[in-house]
Scaffold this active site. Structure first.
Site, short mmCIF file in Angstrom:
data_model
loop_
_atom_site.label_atom_id
_atom_site.label_comp_id
_atom_site.label_asym_id
_atom_site.label_seq_id
_atom_site.Cartn_x
_atom_site.Cartn_y
_atom_site.Cartn_z
N GLU A 258 3.87 31.44 47.02
CA GLU A 258 4.24 30.34 47.94
C GLU A 258 4.67 29.21 47.04
O GLU A 258 3.84 28.59 46.39
CB GLU A 258 3.01 29.92 48.75
CG GLU A 258 2.44 30.99 49.65
CD GLU A 258 3.36 31.33 50.79
OE1 GLU A 258 4.27 30.53 51.10
OE2 GLU A 258 3.20 32.41 51.36
N CYS A 297 4.25 20.89 50.68
CA CYS A 297 5.29 21.88 50.40
C CYS A 297 6.23 22.03 51.58
O CYS A 297 7.36 22.48 51.43
CB CYS A 297 4.64 23.22 50.08
SG CYS A 297 3.52 23.77 51.39
P1 NAP Z 1 2.15 24.18 39.43
O1 NAP Z 1 2.28 23.28 38.29
O2 NAP Z 1 3.07 25.33 39.51
O3 NAP Z 1 0.65 24.69 39.41
C1 NAP Z 1 0.16 25.53 40.41
C2 NAP Z 1 -1.05 26.28 39.92
O4 NAP Z 1 -0.67 27.16 38.87
C3 NAP Z 1 -2.13 25.38 39.33
O5 NAP Z 1 -3.38 25.89 39.70
C4 NAP Z 1 -1.91 25.52 37.85
O6 NAP Z 1 -3.07 25.27 37.12
C5 NAP Z 1 -1.53 26.97 37.78
N1 NAP Z 1 -0.83 27.34 36.57
C6 NAP Z 1 0.00 26.60 35.82
N2 NAP Z 1 0.46 27.33 34.81
C7 NAP Z 1 -0.07 28.55 34.92
C8 NAP Z 1 0.04 29.75 34.18
N3 NAP Z 1 0.81 29.84 33.11
N4 NAP Z 1 -0.67 30.82 34.58
C9 NAP Z 1 -1.44 30.76 35.66
N5 NAP Z 1 -1.58 29.66 36.40
C10 NAP Z 1 -0.89 28.57 36.05
O7 NAP Z 1 2.27 23.43 40.81
P2 NAP Z 1 1.50 22.09 41.23
O8 NAP Z 1 2.14 21.00 40.45
O9 NAP Z 1 0.04 22.24 41.16
O10 NAP Z 1 1.84 21.99 42.75
C11 NAP Z 1 2.97 21.36 43.25
C12 NAP Z 1 4.01 22.36 43.65
O11 NAP Z 1 3.46 23.33 44.50
C13 NAP Z 1 5.15 21.75 44.39
O12 NAP Z 1 6.34 22.19 43.84
C14 NAP Z 1 4.99 22.26 45.82
O13 NAP Z 1 6.18 22.42 46.54
C15 NAP Z 1 4.31 23.56 45.61
N6 NAP Z 1 3.50 23.92 46.78
C16 NAP Z 1 3.88 25.00 47.53
C17 NAP Z 1 3.12 25.35 48.63
C18 NAP Z 1 3.49 26.52 49.49
O14 NAP Z 1 2.67 26.92 50.33
N7 NAP Z 1 4.65 27.11 49.36
C19 NAP Z 1 1.98 24.63 48.97
C20 NAP Z 1 1.64 23.55 48.18
C21 NAP Z 1 2.41 23.21 47.07
P3 NAP Z 1 -3.26 23.90 36.34
O15 NAP Z 1 -3.15 22.81 37.32
O16 NAP Z 1 -4.62 24.02 35.75
O17 NAP Z 1 -2.16 23.87 35.32
#
Ligand code: NAP
Length: 682
Positions: A258, A297
């Site tokens: 997602e 999102c």
């Molecule tokens: P993100 O930077 O991609 O991080 C998401 C998750 O992935 C965090 O728990 C992060 O952990 C983890 N992560 C990062 N690098 C990783 C790796 N190499 N291996 C495994 N896990 C890893 O996204 P975010 O900044 O938290 O969230 C914002 C984004 O999420 C926005 O772009 C938004 O559109 C999207 N979003 C989508 C939805 C949906 O349902 N489609 C819902 C909410 C948000 P750490 O924080 O510890 O790095």
């Protein structure tokens, strides 16, 4: 006060990560809320603990038992919601924003638990669809079914909804019989940890059914493979990395992604200024920009409006944005709080900078804010409305997500142009259309649906009760194609099925009935010692059959029924009119008369444990019955489902047969409520 160091819950213990501590700052004023170290030790053992301890314990329960568990867990979390609200404000969330996260999360669990009880059997597997007849005489059949794989669901959650994100994935996994390891995002992890502590201390879940990871994933994914699911929510770039992980590419773990999405909302050409739809649209755009400071999102990023109404929309949205009180999220009068942190604000500013290459800023200033807040240490940002300079050449508006209170208005020429702009998001979680014209709704909804996971058509009739553009609902699928990740979550009991293995089972009726625990025509029938309507729920067995005596259907019966009910349709009453009928040989009996006669043949009239008939499913009239035909009924217990401590539901397979040959005149499933006690429900 000493700052607490967040912990992970692994293999039945709370453990701290290793390495230097990183401060987690409040979005309100930069004060340190908690701290977090590097990866927890032995993360690679978590999957094994889940599979060997939590998995078997959950798998031994039926869907209904798991639903009871999930409901209790939701209520246990809800009971301590104020602990969560008191932390949630540090993520920049107002009380209303936190409600979406906290009570939206527990509410999702409750809906899924309740739908599981109503829609799934009290079994360990789910039958999918009808039996497929694979041979001429029906001795070789097919049946799809879902079973629980011996795996684990590893959640990786985004920072914007630390609780909802965890609970909306936890509930389906537990209901499917799968243990969970929930990895929270670093930002706001103190809130997810508080919720995890409530879950663990409730003592409701079997050990190993729930583990929690605060901090980096370390080697958590190394043991993942076939039967495991990585349920990811976050940015497209992290999703891209996970898609290439060996657990997915080489060992067969499923990845449900997602990710970010450039959602649009379209103002219909009919919704000109002064119409209710115009006002609803303007309100929705403002609401989506400012709820959770635009960090949703599903928020509206692209505002598609007819060229001729563009100025009016910009003006009306700007006026509304100007009235939104930005401030400390703990204050009741605040309508928009802060972003989750300074880094997130910087990221938004950078992306707005990119958008400005092709759009003009018409409301708000990314560097200035008129609000009495700690603008230096807090993470506040004014809502920013942009207008694309050229609808056709603008590209960043369709692929650059500024994850904050930012939307761009794009003008369109006609409905076809609006649809093509909507679809340039490359696949979105949600789109919406504000129109009162069904023709516009048809063109836009069908044109945009293949590019959207959810599509909402809004008008004055639905507005009063609408849940809005941006709310994913437990009942409806959440996820979208392409850019949005291609994943699918929620959608009622679909959420559970997504995590289970679907297999096609083939065999004889007897074997499929035994495995599926649902009687099928052709499977053995049993003649019980008494009329099945007189047997209490617990005594009834699948296959218990009652074959009725016969009854002849006369012309007088049909005419009496016609006069009595008023159903004097020509096929029952008018010999001449029916003479050239394509498939009736002459006047025929009413189908409803046959159903009534069938009931007259199979009911047992004395008071007993059969309490009521509550419906018929899958009714088909297959062969006409003419005057003088003799009918009989075969009534067989097909399946049973307990409903409450007093009674359960029984599904009966019914065939009304006609003549010597016993050809089937009508077939259906009869639904009754049957008491556990002989003398009926107390
Ligand atoms: P993100 O930077 O991609 O991080 C998401 C998750 O992935 C965090 O728990 C992060 O952990 C983890 N992560 C990062 N690098 C990783 C790796 N190499 N291996 C495994 N896990 C890893 O996204 P975010 O900044 O938290 O969230 C914002 C984004 O999420 C926005 O772009 C938004 O559109 C999207 N979003 C989508 C939805 C949906 O349902 N489609 C819902 C909410 C948000 P750490 O924080 O510890 O790095």
């Amino acid at each position: 006060m000493p700052v607490s160091t967040l912990q992970s819950y692994l293999a039945g213990q709370w453990v701290e990560g290793v390495g230097d501590a990183q401060p987690l700052q409040s979005a309100i004023d930069g004060s340190v809320v908690a701290q977090l170290r590097g990866p927890a030790p032995n993360l690679a053992d978590a999957a094994d603990f889940a599979r060997t301890r939590g998995g078997p314990a959950l798998a031994s329960m039926t869907f209904h038992q798991r639903a009871t568990l999930v409901k209790k867990l939701a209520l246990a979390i809800a009971e301590q919601k104020e602990t969560l609200y008191s932390l949630s404000c540090h993520t920049g969330a107002t009380r209303a924003d936190s409600w979406i996260d906290i009570e939206g999360g527990t509410g999702t669990m409750l809906v899924l638990a309740s739908k599981t009880k109503r829609e799934l059997p009290d079994e360990h597997h789910i039958l999918d669809g009808d039996v497929e007849q694979l041979s001429r005489n029906g001795s070789f059949l097919g049946q799809h079914l879902y079973t629980t794989p011996p795996g684990v669901v590893v959640q990786v959650n985004a920072y914007n909804f630390p609780i909802w994100g965890m609970l909306e994935k936890l509930a389906p996994a537990l209901l499917a019989g799968l243990p969970v390891i929930a990895k929270t995002a670093t930002v706001g992890s103190y809130l997810a940890e508080a919720c995890a502590r409530i879950i663990v201390s409730s003592g409701l879940l079997p050990e190993g059914a729930f583990q929690f990871v605060a901090g980096p994933v370390g080697d958590l994914f190394d043991p993942l493979g076939v039967h495991d699911t990585i349920a990811f929510t976050g940015s497209a770039s992290t999703a891209g990395r996970l898609r290439h992980h060996a657990a997915v590419l080489e060992r067969g773990a499923a990845l449900n992604a997602e990710q970010d999405s450039l959602n649009c909302s379209i103002l219909g050409p009919d919704a000109k200024p002064g119409t209710p739809e115009f006002d609803l649209f303007v309100r929705e755009v403002q609401r989506e920009m400012t709820t959770k400071a635009g960090q949703k999102c599903t928020a509206i990023r692209r505002v598609l409006v007819p060229d001729r109404h563009l100025d009016a929309v910009v003006e009306a949205v700007s006026v509304r944005l100007g009235k939104v009180r930005i401030g400390d999220p703990r204050e009741e009068s605040t309508r928009m709080g802060a972003l989750a942190g300074q880094a997130q604000r910087e990221d938004v500013r950078e992306r707005v900078g990119a958008l400005l290459g092709e759009a003009d800023l018409v409301c708000g200033d990314p560097e200035r804010l008129d609000a009495s807040v700690d603008a230096v240490n807090g993470a506040y940002l004014a809502p920013l409305l942009l207008v694309a300079r050229d609808a056709d050449s603008a590209q960043r508006v369709h692929d650059t997500e500024a994850f904050g209170p930012v939307s761009t208005v794009v003008g369109y020429r006609d409905v076809g142009h609006a649809v093509s702009l909507a679809n340039r998001g490359g696949g979105s979680l949600v789109g919406s259309l504000f129109t009162h014209d069904p023709d516009v709704a048809v063109e836009v909804a069908l044109g945009a649906a293949p590019w959207h996971g959810r599509f909402m058509v809004m008008d004055r009739d639905a507005a009063g009760e609408s849940t809005g553009h941006g709310s994913p609902l437990a009942h409806l699928t959440h996820g979208g194609p392409g850019r949005a990740g291609g994943g699918e979550e929620l959608g009622g009991v679909r959420a559970i099925k997504h995590l289970m293995q679907r297999s096609a089972l083939q065999g004889s009726p007897r074997m499929l009935a035994a495995v599926g625990r649902r009687w099928l025509p052709g499977a053995p029938e049993r003649t019980p010692s008494r009329h099945p309507f007189q047997a209490p729920f617990g005594e009834l067995q699948l296959g218990d059959t009652f074959n009725t005596p016969t009854r002849t259907v006369s012309k007088e019966d049909v005419e009496h029924f016609a006069r009595f009910t008023g159903d004097t349709f020509y096929a029952h009453m008018d010999e001449a009119a029916v003479a050239d009928h394509p498939f009736f040989p002459g006047r025929v009996a009413h189908g409803y008369l046959l159903l009534s006669f069938a009931a007259g043949l199979f009911v047992s009239p004395e008071k007993g444990p059969t309490l009521a008939n509550f419906g018929l499913d899958n009714l088909r009239f297959m062969k006409p019955v003419v005057f003088g035909d003799t009918i009989s009924v075969r009534l067989t217990v097909k399946s049973k489902k307990p409903r409450n401590p007093e009674y359960g539901e029984v599904r009966w397979d019914v065939e009304i047969r006609v003549g010597e040959s016993g050809e089937i005149a009508a077939a259906y499933e009869l639904l009754t409520l049957n008491a556990y006690r002989l003398d009926g429900a107390e």
